[in-house]
Design a protein around this motif. Structure first.
Motif, PDB file in Angstrom:
ATOM      1  N   ASP A   5       0.902  -1.242   0.095  1.00 47.47           N
ATOM      2  CA  ASP A   5       0.114   0.048  -0.005  1.00 47.47           C
ATOM      3  C   ASP A   5       0.956   1.486  -0.040  1.00 47.47           C
ATOM      4  O   ASP A   5       1.596   1.685   1.052  1.00 47.47           O
ATOM      5  N   GLU A   6       0.884   1.913  -1.250  1.00 52.96           N
ATOM      6  CA  GLU A   6       1.948   2.948  -1.167  1.00 52.96           C
ATOM      7  C   GLU A   6       1.507   4.197  -0.260  1.00 52.96           C
ATOM      8  O   GLU A   6       2.698   4.821   0.139  1.00 52.96           O
ATOM      9  N   THR A   7       0.338   4.370  -0.209  1.00 50.90           N
ATOM     10  CA  THR A   7      -0.262   5.450   0.701  1.00 50.90           C
ATOM     11  C   THR A   7       0.281   5.125   2.049  1.00 50.90           C
ATOM     12  O   THR A   7       0.680   6.153   2.890  1.00 50.90           O
ATOM     13  N   LEU A   8       0.125   3.852   2.621  1.00 53.51           N
ATOM     14  CA  LEU A   8       0.397   3.441   3.920  1.00 53.51           C
ATOM     15  C   LEU A   8       1.774   3.416   4.074  1.00 53.51           C
ATOM     16  O   LEU A   8       2.275   3.911   5.313  1.00 53.51           O
ATOM     17  N   ASN A   9       2.480   3.113   3.141  1.00 51.83           N
ATOM     18  CA  ASN A   9       3.995   3.323   3.325  1.00 51.83           C
ATOM     19  C   ASN A   9       4.498   4.625   3.528  1.00 51.83           C
ATOM     20  O   ASN A   9       5.498   4.992   4.234  1.00 51.83           O
ATOM     21  N   ARG A  10       4.047   5.367   2.845  1.00 51.07           N
ATOM     22  CA  ARG A  10       4.601   6.995   2.806  1.00 51.07           C
ATOM     23  C   ARG A  10       4.062   7.574   4.219  1.00 51.07           C
ATOM     24  O   ARG A  10       4.725   8.474   4.874  1.00 51.07           O
ATOM     25  N   GLN A  11       2.887   7.048   4.725  1.00 44.77           N
ATOM     26  CA  GLN A  11       2.301   7.685   6.085  1.00 44.77           C
ATOM     27  C   GLN A  11       3.392   7.007   7.156  1.00 44.77           C
ATOM     28  O   GLN A  11       3.793   7.788   7.971  1.00 44.77           O
ATOM     29  N   ILE A  12       3.727   5.812   7.101  1.00 48.06           N
ATOM     30  CA  ILE A  12       4.894   5.234   8.050  1.00 48.06           C
ATOM     31  C   ILE A  12       6.083   5.937   7.966  1.00 48.06           C
ATOM     32  O   ILE A  12       6.614   6.340   9.004  1.00 48.06           O
ATOM     33  N   SER A  13       6.586   6.527   6.799  1.00 47.70           N
ATOM     34  CA  SER A  13       7.814   7.215   6.614  1.00 47.70           C
ATOM     35  C   SER A  13       7.596   8.709   7.334  1.00 47.70           C
ATOM     36  O   SER A  13       8.474   8.923   7.992  1.00 47.70           O
ATOM     37  N   LYS A  14       6.494   9.359   7.173  1.00 44.10           N
ATOM     38  CA  LYS A  14       6.118  10.766   7.827  1.00 44.10           C
ATOM     39  C   LYS A  14       6.186  10.599   9.281  1.00 44.10           C
ATOM     40  O   LYS A  14       6.570  11.297   9.932  1.00 44.10           O
ATOM     41  N   ASP A  15       5.358   9.226   9.712  1.00 43.20           N
ATOM     42  CA  ASP A  15       5.175   9.309  11.112  1.00 43.20           C
ATOM     43  C   ASP A  15       6.672   9.069  11.595  1.00 43.20           C
ATOM     44  O   ASP A  15       7.108   9.604  12.821  1.00 43.20           O
ATOM     45  N   ALA A  16       7.482   8.200  11.195  1.00 39.64           N
ATOM     46  CA  ALA A  16       8.814   8.000  11.653  1.00 39.64           C
ATOM     47  C   ALA A  16       9.799   9.359  11.576  1.00 39.64           C
ATOM     48  O   ALA A  16      10.443   9.409  12.686  1.00 39.64           O
ATOM     49  N   ARG A  54       8.626  12.136  11.964  1.00 48.64           N
ATOM     50  CA  ARG A  54       8.196  13.062  12.840  1.00 48.64           C
ATOM     51  C   ARG A  54       8.692  12.756  14.391  1.00 48.64           C
ATOM     52  O   ARG A  54       8.847  13.330  15.168  1.00 48.64           O
ATOM     53  N   ALA A  55       8.774  11.264  14.400  1.00 47.02           N
ATOM     54  CA  ALA A  55       9.194  10.581  15.689  1.00 47.02           C
ATOM     55  C   ALA A  55      10.755  10.568  15.670  1.00 47.02           C
ATOM     56  O   ALA A  55      11.368  10.077  16.839  1.00 47.02           O
ATOM     57  N   GLN A  56      11.488  10.919  14.724  1.00 46.44           N
ATOM     58  CA  GLN A  56      12.804  10.570  14.273  1.00 46.44           C
ATOM     59  C   GLN A  56      13.404   9.115  14.873  1.00 46.44           C
ATOM     60  O   GLN A  56      14.376   8.870  15.811  1.00 46.44           O
ATOM     61  N   ILE A  57      12.631   8.516  14.248  1.00 43.76           N
ATOM     62  CA  ILE A  57      12.966   6.786  14.269  1.00 43.76           C
ATOM     63  C   ILE A  57      13.580   6.387  12.821  1.00 43.76           C
ATOM     64  O   ILE A  57      13.113   7.085  11.931  1.00 43.76           O
ATOM     65  N   LEU A  58      14.475   5.775  12.983  1.00 41.92           N
ATOM     66  CA  LEU A  58      14.989   5.044  11.776  1.00 41.92           C
ATOM     67  C   LEU A  58      13.996   4.269  10.975  1.00 41.92           C
ATOM     68  O   LEU A  58      13.172   3.459  11.622  1.00 41.92           O
ATOM     69  N   CYS A  59      14.026   4.624   9.517  1.00 45.64           N
ATOM     70  CA  CYS A  59      12.888   4.165   8.614  1.00 45.64           C
ATOM     71  C   CYS A  59      13.461   3.650   7.507  1.00 45.64           C
ATOM     72  O   CYS A  59      14.143   4.316   6.855  1.00 45.64           O
ATOM     73  N   ASN A  60      12.810   2.275   7.000  1.00 41.59           N
ATOM     74  CA  ASN A  60      13.176   1.823   5.705  1.00 41.59           C
ATOM     75  C   ASN A  60      11.880   1.252   5.281  1.00 41.59           C
ATOM     76  O   ASN A  60      11.118   0.705   5.884  1.00 41.59           O
ATOM     77  N   ILE A  61      11.542   1.802   4.255  1.00 42.55           N
ATOM     78  CA  ILE A  61      10.451   1.298   3.154  1.00 42.55           C
ATOM     79  C   ILE A  61      10.990   0.365   2.170  1.00 42.55           C
ATOM     80  O   ILE A  61      11.716   0.926   1.263  1.00 42.55           O
ATOM     81  N   ALA A  62      10.262  -0.802   2.057  1.00 40.39           N
ATOM     82  CA  ALA A  62      10.886  -2.005   1.181  1.00 40.39           C
ATOM     83  C   ALA A  62      10.862  -1.247  -0.410  1.00 40.39           C
ATOM     84  O   ALA A  62       9.692  -0.839  -0.516  1.00 40.39           O
ATOM     85  N   ASP A  63      11.821  -1.408  -1.040  1.00 43.92           N
ATOM     86  CA  ASP A  63      11.745  -0.877  -2.389  1.00 43.92           C
ATOM     87  C   ASP A  63      11.473   0.556  -2.591  1.00 43.92           C
ATOM     88  O   ASP A  63      11.223   0.989  -3.771  1.00 43.92           O
ATOM     89  N   ARG A  64      11.469   1.254  -1.748  1.00 46.80           N
ATOM     90  CA  ARG A  64      11.430   3.046  -1.821  1.00 46.80           C
ATOM     91  C   ARG A  64      12.071   3.534  -0.983  1.00 46.80           C
ATOM     92  O   ARG A  64      12.041   4.318  -0.221  1.00 46.80           O
ATOM     93  N   GLU A 115      13.503   6.485  -1.836  1.00 44.51           N
ATOM     94  CA  GLU A 115      13.311   7.938  -1.792  1.00 44.51           C
ATOM     95  C   GLU A 115      12.658   8.217  -0.466  1.00 44.51           C
ATOM     96  O   GLU A 115      12.453   9.552  -0.031  1.00 44.51           O
ATOM     97  N   VAL A 116      11.868   7.477   0.354  1.00 48.48           N
ATOM     98  CA  VAL A 116      11.113   7.704   1.589  1.00 48.48           C
ATOM     99  C   VAL A 116      11.581   6.967   2.628  1.00 48.48           C
ATOM    100  O   VAL A 116      11.373   6.954   3.819  1.00 48.48           O
ATOM    101  N   CYS A 117      12.970   6.724   2.686  1.00 49.16           N
ATOM    102  CA  CYS A 117      13.789   5.916   3.826  1.00 49.16           C
ATOM    103  C   CYS A 117      14.784   6.884   4.222  1.00 49.16           C
ATOM    104  O   CYS A 117      15.422   7.821   3.408  1.00 49.16           O
ATOM    105  N   ASN A 118      15.056   6.848   5.659  1.00 51.46           N
ATOM    106  CA  ASN A 118      16.335   7.405   6.085  1.00 51.46           C
ATOM    107  C   ASN A 118      17.419   6.464   6.276  1.00 51.46           C
ATOM    108  O   ASN A 118      18.384   6.824   6.569  1.00 51.46           O
TER     109      ASN A 118
END
Length: 221
Positions: free
Chosen positions: A86-97, A99-109, A111-114
């Motif tokens: 779910d692309e929308t959900l994945n981007r929401q996870i990235s935004k939430d992370a 905001r919370a300053q948490i390490l975030c990886n989105i599989a195969d994306r 551009e929205v990972c830190n």
């Protein structure tokens, strides 16, 4: 002009750290297995987890929230991996992370990972990672497969031996700087090939030649 690296290479120590996987499909399951190998405390959020994840829950290896993701699932987490389709959900996870300053990886994306996950070749404590900075996962996989044929199980055993030798030398109050020449000799010798062939007598002879008395593979490993 030197090109600036896009990512800072780092190996994270995540033993006993809280890690969240959002998505319980095949990709999420693979991510869970890798995190467990590193000793992480894993929580999965998924309304439809794979049978393997259900088994890990029953064994007490992971925690499972069998529902849709919520932003407060990130509370207390060290890192999060989004593994949904779910692309929308994945981007929401990235935004939430973010905001919370948490390490975030989105599989195969990327551009929205830190942080991104490399391809891995592991032989015991030897961990070789390959990254194309997100440009070509196919090339990273190709290189991993080539390296897997180059580095066999003998490298894991070799590292165990080197660690045992290092500890023994340190216990004898050797100066650490003096170890460098000894370890270089061991690395440049035929020790790895001898270990691969299981030639104990020749290994011990080589250890004696370089290190002197008291260094036998039977007692070190």
């Amino acid at each position: 002009m030197q090109q600036i690296m896009k990512y800072y290479p780092i190996h994270l120590h995540i033993k006993n750290r809280n890690c969240l996987i959002v998505g319980g499909g095949a990709v999420g399951t693979r991510k869970v297995n890798t995190l467990l190998e590193c000793g992480a405390r894993v929580t999965v959020v998924s309304p439809d987890p794979t049978p393997q994840l259900d088994r890990l829950v029953s064994e007490g290896s992971i925690a499972l929230k069998k529902r849709a993701y919520r932003s407060d699932d990130l509370t207390g987490m060290f890192l999060v991996i989004g593994a949904t389709d779910d692309e929308t959900l994945n981007r929401q996870i990235s935004k939430d992370a973010e905001r919370a300053q948490i390490l975030c990886n989105i599989a195969d994306r990327p551009e929205v990972c830190n942080f991104i996950l490399p391809s891995i070749v592991r032989r015991g404590d030897l961990v070789i990672t390959i990254s194309t900075s997100g440009k070509s996962p196919a090339l990273a996989k190709h290189l991993r497969q080539k390296l897997e044929t180059r580095f066999g199980r003998e490298y894991a055993d070799f590292l165990l031996l080197m660690g045992a030798i290092r500890q023994k030398l340190l216990s004898q109050a050797h100066e650490p700087e003096a170890h460098k020449a000894l370890f270089n000799q061991l690395i440049e010798s035929d020790l790895i090939q001898l270990m691969q062939a299981g030639k104990t007598e020749e290994i011990n002879s080589l250890l004696y030649k370089i290190l002197g008395d008291g260094y036998k593979i039977e007692t070190l490993l």
